[in-house]
Design a protein around this motif. Structure first.
Motif, PDB file in Angstrom:
ATOM      1  N   ILE A 148      10.106  -5.372  14.810  1.00 37.71           N
ATOM      2  CA  ILE A 148       8.980  -4.536  14.676  1.00 37.71           C
ATOM      3  C   ILE A 148       8.916  -4.237  13.298  1.00 37.71           C
ATOM      4  N   ALA A 149       7.607  -4.499  12.620  1.00 37.53           N
ATOM      5  CA  ALA A 149       7.623  -3.946  11.297  1.00 37.53           C
ATOM      6  C   ALA A 149       6.779  -3.015  11.337  1.00 37.53           C
ATOM      7  N   LYS A 150       7.261  -1.839  10.350  1.00 35.06           N
ATOM      8  CA  LYS A 150       6.639  -0.524  10.128  1.00 35.06           C
ATOM      9  C   LYS A 150       5.682  -0.307   9.080  1.00 35.06           C
ATOM     10  N   VAL A 151       4.425  -0.421   9.162  1.00 42.07           N
ATOM     11  CA  VAL A 151       3.699  -0.321   7.974  1.00 42.07           C
ATOM     12  C   VAL A 151       2.648   0.655   8.125  1.00 42.07           C
ATOM     13  N   GLY A 156       2.521   3.679   8.756  1.00 41.73           N
ATOM     14  CA  GLY A 156       2.753   4.658  10.070  1.00 41.73           C
ATOM     15  C   GLY A 156       2.414   3.782  11.459  1.00 41.73           C
ATOM     16  N   ARG A 157       2.299   2.415  11.433  1.00 40.54           N
ATOM     17  CA  ARG A 157       2.100   1.746  12.586  1.00 40.54           C
ATOM     18  C   ARG A 157       3.084   0.721  12.707  1.00 40.54           C
ATOM     19  N   ASN A 158       3.465   0.524  14.167  1.00 41.50           N
ATOM     20  CA  ASN A 158       4.273  -0.461  14.481  1.00 41.50           C
ATOM     21  C   ASN A 158       3.817  -1.788  14.871  1.00 41.50           C
ATOM     22  N   TYR A 159       4.054  -3.028  14.528  1.00 44.03           N
ATOM     23  CA  TYR A 159       3.682  -4.227  14.600  1.00 44.03           C
ATOM     24  C   TYR A 159       4.995  -5.083  15.179  1.00 44.03           C
ATOM     25  N   VAL A 197       6.583 -11.440   8.017  1.00 44.51           N
ATOM     26  CA  VAL A 197       5.448 -10.482   8.059  1.00 44.51           C
ATOM     27  C   VAL A 197       4.448 -10.774   7.095  1.00 44.51           C
ATOM     28  N   PHE A 198       3.200 -10.973   7.898  1.00 51.89           N
ATOM     29  CA  PHE A 198       2.125 -11.235   7.002  1.00 51.89           C
ATOM     30  C   PHE A 198       1.064 -10.271   7.084  1.00 51.89           C
ATOM     31  N   ARG A 199       0.438 -10.037   5.733  1.00 55.54           N
ATOM     32  CA  ARG A 199      -0.964  -9.372   5.939  1.00 55.54           C
ATOM     33  C   ARG A 199      -1.848 -10.022   5.103  1.00 55.54           C
ATOM     34  N   VAL A 239      11.796  -3.336   8.500  1.00 58.08           N
ATOM     35  CA  VAL A 239      11.627  -3.674  10.009  1.00 58.08           C
ATOM     36  C   VAL A 239      12.799  -3.317  10.611  1.00 58.08           C
ATOM     37  N   ASP A 240      12.418  -2.993  12.027  1.00 56.99           N
ATOM     38  CA  ASP A 240      13.697  -3.106  13.045  1.00 56.99           C
ATOM     39  C   ASP A 240      14.080  -4.244  13.859  1.00 56.99           C
ATOM     40  N   TYR A 241      14.891  -4.898  14.162  1.00 60.55           N
ATOM     41  CA  TYR A 241      14.994  -6.040  14.762  1.00 60.55           C
ATOM     42  C   TYR A 241      16.298  -5.969  16.201  1.00 60.55           C
ATOM     43  N   GLU A 242      16.116  -6.900  16.953  1.00 60.98           N
ATOM     44  CA  GLU A 242      17.185  -6.963  17.997  1.00 60.98           C
ATOM     45  C   GLU A 242      17.286  -8.610  18.598  1.00 60.98           C
TER      46      GLU A 242
END
Length: 426
Positions: A109-112, A114-117, A56-58, A68-71
């Motif tokens: 899905i990264a949660k940063v 309040g937003r999902n990426y 996960v990059f910024r 994160v959530d993952y599947e």
């Protein structure tokens, strides 16, 4: 001069890609979730372990302490799911495997703030061994042969209205219509014809899903193009009209009468594609032989359908075809758009009826050479469903993969499509 010509062709490809219903490349986001398989070709064998590296990059640096959530698992059927996993260094390694041919997907899905990426990678597992789950009806050929014969009992009654505002110094542009499978059931489209005296090859462009106006497909001054709509309504009306139809009478059109093979919505659509070829053959400017068909998504499906029904089609080019292997979900694997059985059980006679309209059964009958292109991350038209059709095509075929793409295309992908078409009709 060559640079100017290249720039013109590149712009043309972008414009044509838009008219094909191909989605543009997604814009870059503030936070980028990168999921990387451990093989560069994204191809594996059954039971082989796949390692996905998630980062996960910024600001081009790994984002520390990101949640994160993952599947991980087959498309739409994840076998491992975790929520609210803390990545102290912005990185994690995940593993998975499959015991049968298909596609294994890792979605994160990264949660940063309040937003999902979202990021994902979908890898192939013995993809060349994927076969359709949809049955091939014994009377498939006789059903469609009779349907086409019955449709042709209705005269084409073609109508052509010149559109001066769209004409150029080298092309005439017409809003056209012709009768389809019964009197007063008409197909509409935009026809582009070179002005220079002579006869020309032709391309039929079939549309992606939705209800909208069309501008016509301009491939240059050496080919006739016919872009059709499928809904039996003019294709040059105000956008508001199509919006109202999409929310009203045509809402959910792919599911209309899906339990009756004689009344299902796509019956008149498929017949209308054949009648469009009839219309092309009626044009005095047509060379009488060289005709191809192209489209993306629903249009990719209709390209295969038209080539499967009509031996006059000399070549086809299809982006990520929809309508493939509807029954996949009934066998616990991904089926094609419009995902009839993803969240619902089939009603009486639906599975039997839809087999007559499933692209896999038209693919079995395609002998024209074809150019096909898609990516593994497509969630609208899952690759398992597309390969179920591609793998049974008997004709010459070439598949151009852009692995990380979803239901969208790169400019380079569109340019390759454009060049292939030019080579086929030259």
């Amino acid at each position: 001069m060559k640079k100017v010509l290249f720039s013109f062709c590149f712009l043309l490809v972008l414009l044509v890609g838009s008219s094909l219903g191909l989605e543009a490349q997604p814009a870059q986001k503030l936070v980028n979730v990168v999921v990387s398989p451990d093989r560069t070709d994204w191809k594996y064998k059954q039971k082989e372990e796949v390692t996905f590296t998630v980062q996960v990059f910024r600001n081009e640096n790994l984002l520390k302490d990101v949640v994160v959530d993952y599947e991980v698992g087959p498309e739409y059927f994840p076998v491992k799911k975790e929520a609210d996993v803390l990545l102290k260094n912005g990185k994690i390694t995940l593993k998975g495997s499959m015991n049968e041919p298909g596609f294994l997907r890792c979605k994160v899905i990264a949660k940063v703030d309040g937003r999902n990426y979202e990021g994902m990678a979908t890898v192939a597992v013995d993809e060349e061994k994927i076969r359709p789950t949809t049955a091939d009806p014994k009377d498939f050929d006789s059903f469609w042969k009779q349907a086409i014969e019955d449709a042709r009992k209705t005269s084409l009654d073609p109508k052509m209205v010149l559109m001066p505002e769209r004409c150029t110094s080298t092309q005439n542009v017409y809003h056209v219509s012709f009768q389809n499978e019964r009197p007063r059931s008409r197909m509409y489209g935009i026809l582009v014809v070179p002005k220079k005296e002579g006869v020309y090859p032709a391309i039929l462009q079939v549309p992606g899903a939705g209800i909208r106006p069309y501008n016509g497909m301009n491939l240059g001054d050496d080919v006739i193009t016919l872009e059709i709509g499928i809904h039996g309504i003019p294709v040059n009306m105000p956008q508001e009209v199509y919006n109202n139809l999409a929310s009203g009478a045509l809402n959910g059109y792919p599911g209309i009468n899906k339990n009756d093979r004689d009344a299902h919505y796509y019956k008149r659509v498929y017949l209308g594609c054949v009648r469009a070829v009839d219309f092309i053959f009626s044009l005095p400017e047509f060379d009488g032989s060289t005709v191809g068909v192209t489209g993306g998504s629903q249009g990719g499906a209709l390209s295969i359908v038209t080539a499967g029904l009509d031996s006059r089609i000399k070549f086809l080019a299809a982006f990520y075809p929809a309508l493939c292997d509807y029954a996949g979900y009934l066998h616990l694997r991904a089926g094609g758009w419009p995902h009839y059985y993803r969240n619902a059980k089939p009603g009486p006679n639906e599975v039997e009826t839809l087999a007559y309209f499933d692209v896999v059964n038209f693919a079995r009958r395609v002998n024209a050479p074809g150019w096909y292109s898609w990516g593994y991350n497509d969630v609208t038209c899952p690759p398992t469903s597309m390969y179920s059709a591609y793998n049974v095509i008997p004709g010459a075929k070439e598949l151009h993969l852009y692995l990380e793409t979803g239901h969208w295309t790169y400019p380079e992908q569109n340019a390759a499509w454009f060049q292939w078409l030019k080579e086929m009709y030259k």
